[in-house]
Motif scaffolding. Structure first.
Motif, PDB file in Angstrom:
ATOM      1  N   ILE A 180     129.030 -47.703 -10.669  1.00  0.00           N
ATOM      2  CA  ILE A 180     129.533 -47.526  -9.500  1.00  0.00           C
ATOM      3  C   ILE A 180     128.539 -47.271  -8.501  1.00  0.00           C
ATOM      4  O   ILE A 180     128.442 -47.739  -7.339  1.00  0.00           O
ATOM      5  N   ARG A 181     127.231 -46.488  -8.958  1.00  0.00           N
ATOM      6  CA  ARG A 181     126.332 -45.997  -8.194  1.00  0.00           C
ATOM      7  C   ARG A 181     125.490 -47.213  -7.842  1.00  0.00           C
ATOM      8  O   ARG A 181     125.275 -47.595  -6.526  1.00  0.00           O
ATOM      9  N   MET A 211     135.595 -44.338  -8.314  1.00  0.00           N
ATOM     10  CA  MET A 211     134.576 -43.376  -8.065  1.00  0.00           C
ATOM     11  C   MET A 211     135.046 -41.983  -8.522  1.00  0.00           C
ATOM     12  O   MET A 211     136.249 -41.529  -8.402  1.00  0.00           O
ATOM     13  N   THR A 212     134.138 -41.166  -8.822  1.00  0.00           N
ATOM     14  CA  THR A 212     134.393 -39.510  -9.117  1.00  0.00           C
ATOM     15  C   THR A 212     134.514 -38.946  -7.549  1.00  0.00           C
ATOM     16  O   THR A 212     134.153 -39.649  -6.864  1.00  0.00           O
ATOM     17  N   GLN A 215     131.180 -38.688  -6.051  1.00  0.00           N
ATOM     18  CA  GLN A 215     130.658 -39.837  -5.315  1.00  0.00           C
ATOM     19  C   GLN A 215     131.420 -40.302  -4.114  1.00  0.00           C
ATOM     20  O   GLN A 215     130.820 -40.856  -3.051  1.00  0.00           O
ATOM     21  N   VAL A 216     132.839 -39.898  -4.077  1.00  0.00           N
ATOM     22  CA  VAL A 216     133.641 -40.175  -2.918  1.00  0.00           C
ATOM     23  C   VAL A 216     133.151 -39.337  -1.661  1.00  0.00           C
ATOM     24  O   VAL A 216     132.794 -39.767  -0.352  1.00  0.00           O
ATOM     25  N   LEU A 217     132.525 -38.065  -1.749  1.00  0.00           N
ATOM     26  CA  LEU A 217     132.214 -37.093  -1.001  1.00  0.00           C
ATOM     27  C   LEU A 217     130.736 -37.655  -0.565  1.00  0.00           C
ATOM     28  O   LEU A 217     130.391 -37.578   0.578  1.00  0.00           O
ATOM     29  N   ASP A 218     130.238 -38.016  -1.444  1.00  0.00           N
ATOM     30  CA  ASP A 218     128.642 -38.662  -1.324  1.00  0.00           C
ATOM     31  C   ASP A 218     128.840 -39.915  -0.231  1.00  0.00           C
ATOM     32  O   ASP A 218     127.756 -39.866   0.530  1.00  0.00           O
ATOM     33  N   GLU A 219     129.636 -40.797  -0.542  1.00  0.00           N
ATOM     34  CA  GLU A 219     129.879 -41.864   0.116  1.00  0.00           C
ATOM     35  C   GLU A 219     130.235 -41.545   1.724  1.00  0.00           C
ATOM     36  O   GLU A 219     129.721 -42.332   2.651  1.00  0.00           O
ATOM     37  N   LEU A 220     130.866 -40.704   1.716  1.00  0.00           N
ATOM     38  CA  LEU A 220     131.597 -40.155   3.106  1.00  0.00           C
ATOM     39  C   LEU A 220     130.056 -39.921   3.862  1.00  0.00           C
ATOM     40  O   LEU A 220     130.151 -39.986   5.101  1.00  0.00           O
ATOM     41  N   GLY A 221     129.324 -39.167   3.235  1.00  0.00           N
ATOM     42  CA  GLY A 221     128.267 -38.571   3.982  1.00  0.00           C
ATOM     43  C   GLY A 221     127.119 -39.663   4.280  1.00  0.00           C
ATOM     44  O   GLY A 221     126.645 -39.912   5.254  1.00  0.00           O
ATOM     45  N   LEU A 244     138.669 -41.523   2.346  1.00  0.00           N
ATOM     46  CA  LEU A 244     139.796 -40.574   2.916  1.00  0.00           C
ATOM     47  C   LEU A 244     140.936 -40.534   2.248  1.00  0.00           C
ATOM     48  O   LEU A 244     141.511 -39.429   1.938  1.00  0.00           O
ATOM     49  N   VAL A 245     141.571 -41.624   2.086  1.00  0.00           N
ATOM     50  CA  VAL A 245     142.596 -41.736   1.127  1.00  0.00           C
ATOM     51  C   VAL A 245     142.440 -41.220  -0.101  1.00  0.00           C
ATOM     52  O   VAL A 245     143.445 -40.433  -0.655  1.00  0.00           O
ATOM     53  N   ARG A 246     141.381 -41.602  -0.782  1.00  0.00           N
ATOM     54  CA  ARG A 246     141.307 -41.097  -2.033  1.00  0.00           C
ATOM     55  C   ARG A 246     141.088 -39.641  -2.030  1.00  0.00           C
ATOM     56  O   ARG A 246     141.323 -38.745  -3.037  1.00  0.00           O
ATOM     57  N   ALA A 247     140.218 -39.158  -1.150  1.00  0.00           N
ATOM     58  CA  ALA A 247     139.894 -37.671  -0.871  1.00  0.00           C
ATOM     59  C   ALA A 247     141.289 -36.920  -0.552  1.00  0.00           C
ATOM     60  O   ALA A 247     141.660 -35.785  -1.188  1.00  0.00           O
ATOM     61  N   LEU A 248     142.265 -37.498   0.158  1.00  0.00           N
ATOM     62  CA  LEU A 248     143.558 -36.822   0.427  1.00  0.00           C
ATOM     63  C   LEU A 248     144.534 -36.799  -0.815  1.00  0.00           C
ATOM     64  O   LEU A 248     145.097 -35.892  -1.300  1.00  0.00           O
TER      65      LEU A 248
END
Length: 392
Positions: A180-181, A211-212, A215-221, A244-248
């Motif tokens: 994925i990376r 994504m883990t 990884q979701v948080l990293d991609e948001l950044g 954001l949907v995944r984070a939600l």
């Protein structure tokens, strides 16, 4: 000129002996003289008038493309027919079947390179690969797809095949984090090189489900800087919405009792995204993608924190909208578009299906904003009937 079959055989031998080829170019015959001497470390004999191979780069003369394509189509068709015949009559371990598999993979690889959007080619490869359980084979398939996307970045077949391979790896090996990376890096590179590539962004959005959380948080950044530099590209903001949907979803599983004031992890992310979007809207006037993204963020906020500080949130939104509602026809078009988007945004808020309490608050704020319908009619008179038909 040499026969079509001979030329195809030379191409297939080059591909077999240099598996690390990462770039292919189809060039005019007159350009071969500018490439220098082709270096062949594997001692494969080929006609340097039509092929050039050095440092894992391959050039093919445009003069022979039609001949190569006809030969590849014929060979692939025969190999596919032969494979299906043998498959129905032989055991899976027979040497005859293994040889037919190699033939089909070899010919389909050449045909996929020559015609990336030929569905049957990719289906032939799926037919063979689905019967194997070799992660190296699957990774090589991703490498082939990467090679083809380097010169055909909008090939839907190549992207679709790539997703099929990743799904297969996820089901059978569950070693996705590194893949994925690498996928993210590939898509980022292609999107930077080929702007407005919907298929690449769509692939990136699809990857989010694998994504883990980190990884979701990293991609948001990391995707924030790209979005700031391409504020008119809605695809990037759509990717952020998927993140954001995944984070939600993750937040809903871990902070079920959290409120907005308690600053759950998602609450902090959403608040930061709203502030960042506010800055972009003020900095880049008249960009519809930014207002569409704000609609999503507002919907998320109301859905997640419907009972917390609704007045404060609506006051902030009202303040933002009021900033742009005063627009003169004599001003620049971007200013008029900004007023139009701001009014349309607040009207959209009024149509949200929410609780009666929140609905009443929104309508109160709407009355404070004044006659938005008249403003919209003034800015966009061609939609007069539509605006007046909206009941508020």
């Amino acid at each position: 000129m040499e026969g079509c079959d001979d030329l195809l055989l030379q191409l297939e031998q080059i591909l077999e002996n240099d598996e690390l080829i990462d770039e292919i170019g189809f060039i005019h015959p007159t350009q071969f003289s500018t490439l220098g001497t082709s270096f062949d470390s594997h001692s494969v004999q080929f006609n340097t008038q039509f092929f050039w191979n050095k440092d894992h780069k391959l050039a093919i003369s445009s003069e022979i493309l039609s001949s190569l394509y006809r030969a590849a189509i014929q060979k692939h068709s025969c190999a596919r027919r032969n494979y299906k015949t043998i498959l129905s009559s032989c055991s899976e371990e027979s040497s005859e079947l293994l040889d037919s598999e190699k033939d089909l993979l070899r010919h389909s690889k050449a045909l996929a390179i020559l015609s990336p959007n030929f569905h049957t080619t990719w289906n032939s490869r799926k037919l063979v690969l689905s019967k194997h359980n070799d992660v190296i084979l699957f990774l090589n398939e991703l490498r082939l797809s990467t090679l083809i996307l380097s010169y055909a970045p909008k090939s839907e077949c190549a992207w679709s095949h790539r997703r099929w391979i990743i799904k297969l790896i996820a089901e059978r090996f569950q070693i996705l984090e590194g893949i994925i990376r690498n996928e993210s890096e590939l898509v980022k590179k292609i999107c930077e090189k080929f702007k407005m590539n919907y298929r690449a962004w769509n692939h990136w959005c699809w990857l989010v489900s694998y994504m883990t959380t980190q990884q979701v948080l990293d991609e948001l950044g990391t995707s924030r800087k790209w979005a700031e530099q391409h504020v008119a590209d809605n695809s990037c903001f759509q990717f952020r919405r998927c993140l954001l949907v995944r984070a939600l979803k993750t937040s809903s599983e871990t902070d079920k009792a959290a409120s907005y004031n308690e600053k759950s992890e998602f609450g902090a992310i959403l608040e930061g995204e709203l502030k960042w979007n506010d800055v972009l809207i003020r900095r880049y006037v008249g960009r519809e993608a930014l207002w569409m993204h704000r609609r999503f963020l507002s919907h998320c906020w109301i859905r997640k924190f419907a009972n917390d500080s609704v007045n404060l949130f609506l006051d902030q939104e009202m303040q933002l909208v009021k900033t742009y509602l005063v627009a003169s026809p004599d001003e620049f078009d971007d200013t008029l578009v900004q007023a139009y988007l701001a009014a349309a945004y607040f009207l959209w808020l009024s149509k949200l299906q929410t609780s009666p309490h929140i609905g009443n608050e929104i309508h109160n704020k709407l009355r404070e904003a004044g006659d938005l319908i008249s403003l919209l009619v003034k800015i966009s008179p061609e939609k007069d009937l539509f605006w007046r038909s909206i009941g508020i």
